[in-house]
Design a protein around this motif. Structure first.
Motif, PDB file in Angstrom:
ATOM      1  N   ARG A  27       0.798  -1.220   0.000  1.00  0.00           N
ATOM      2  CA  ARG A  27       0.000   0.000   0.000  1.00  0.00           C
ATOM      3  C   ARG A  27       0.838   1.281   0.000  1.00  0.00           C
ATOM      4  O   ARG A  27       0.265   2.382  -0.041  1.00  0.00           O
ATOM      5  CB  ARG A  27      -0.938   0.024   1.203  1.00  0.00           C
ATOM      6  N   TYR A  28       2.148   1.155   0.047  1.00  0.00           N
ATOM      7  CA  TYR A  28       3.004   2.341   0.128  1.00  0.00           C
ATOM      8  C   TYR A  28       3.847   2.538  -1.128  1.00  0.00           C
ATOM      9  O   TYR A  28       4.331   1.564  -1.717  1.00  0.00           O
ATOM     10  CB  TYR A  28       3.987   2.221   1.289  1.00  0.00           C
ATOM     11  N   THR A  29       4.062   3.797  -1.494  1.00  0.00           N
ATOM     12  CA  THR A  29       5.189   4.125  -2.354  1.00  0.00           C
ATOM     13  C   THR A  29       6.443   3.888  -1.507  1.00  0.00           C
ATOM     14  O   THR A  29       6.476   4.257  -0.326  1.00  0.00           O
ATOM     15  CB  THR A  29       5.121   5.588  -2.814  1.00  0.00           C
ATOM     16  N   VAL A  30       7.437   3.269  -2.089  1.00  0.00           N
ATOM     17  CA  VAL A  30       8.652   2.916  -1.339  1.00  0.00           C
ATOM     18  C   VAL A  30       9.865   3.503  -2.030  1.00  0.00           C
ATOM     19  O   VAL A  30       9.960   3.504  -3.261  1.00  0.00           O
ATOM     20  CB  VAL A  30       8.789   1.387  -1.227  1.00  0.00           C
ATOM     21  N   GLY A  31      10.773   4.000  -1.236  1.00  0.00           N
ATOM     22  CA  GLY A  31      11.985   4.583  -1.782  1.00  0.00           C
ATOM     23  C   GLY A  31      13.229   3.975  -1.185  1.00  0.00           C
ATOM     24  O   GLY A  31      13.214   3.427  -0.075  1.00  0.00           O
ATOM     25  N   TRP A  32      14.299   4.071  -1.949  1.00  0.00           N
ATOM     26  CA  TRP A  32      15.632   3.720  -1.472  1.00  0.00           C
ATOM     27  C   TRP A  32      16.435   5.007  -1.310  1.00  0.00           C
ATOM     28  O   TRP A  32      16.409   5.880  -2.203  1.00  0.00           O
ATOM     29  CB  TRP A  32      16.335   2.790  -2.454  1.00  0.00           C
TER      30      TRP A  32
END
Length: 114
Positions: A27-32
Motif C-alpha cells: 500500500r506504500y510508495t517505497v523509496g531507497w
C-alpha cells in the motif's frame, strides 16, 4: 506500521552488481535512500504502489532499477555498473499520505572498491 527491513548489501568491485531487497507493504510508495560517511542521506530511487512509475537520482539512471513484487511485499533495487561513489549504507522507507518518508529500515551496507 513497523520498520521496513533491508537485505542484500555487500562488497563488490567497481563494475559489479548487487541486488538489495526491502520488505514493504504494497500500500506504500517505497523509496531507497543512501548515506555515505560524512554525507547527508540522499534519495536514490522510488516506486509507486502499483509499480507503474519509478523515479531515480540522476547519477544512478541507467545503472539502477527499482522493482516491486506486491505478492511478496518486496521492493528490490538492482544495481549494476557499481562505482566507488555508490558506497554507502542503503535504506528503504515508505511514503505516507503526506509525502513524508517514514518507517525507515536499519540499513544495509554497500561497499564498492576500485
Amino acid at each position: 506500521q513497523g520498520q521496513l527491513v533491508e537485505s542484500g548489501g555487500g562488497s563488490v568491485q567497481a563494475g559489479g552488481s548487487l541486488r538489495l531487497s526491502c520488505t514493504a507493504p504494497s500500500r506504500y510508495t517505497v523509496g531507497w535512500w543512501r548515506q555515505a560517511p560524512g554525507k547527508e542521506r540522499e534519495f536514490v530511487a522510488a516506486i509507486t504502489r502499483s509499480g507503474d512509475n519509478s523515479f531515480y537520482k540522476d547519477s544512478v539512471k541507467g545503472r539502477f532499477t527499482i522493482t516491486r513484487d506486491n505478492t511478496k511485499n518486496s521492493v528490490n533495487l538492482h544495481m549494476t555498473s557499481l562505482k566507488p561513489e555508490d558506497t554507502a549504507v542503503y535504506y528503504c522507507a515508505a511514503q505516507d499520505n503526506l509525502y513524508r518518508w517514514r518507517n525507515w529500515g536499519q540499513g544495509t551496507q554497500v561497499t564498492v572498491s576500485s
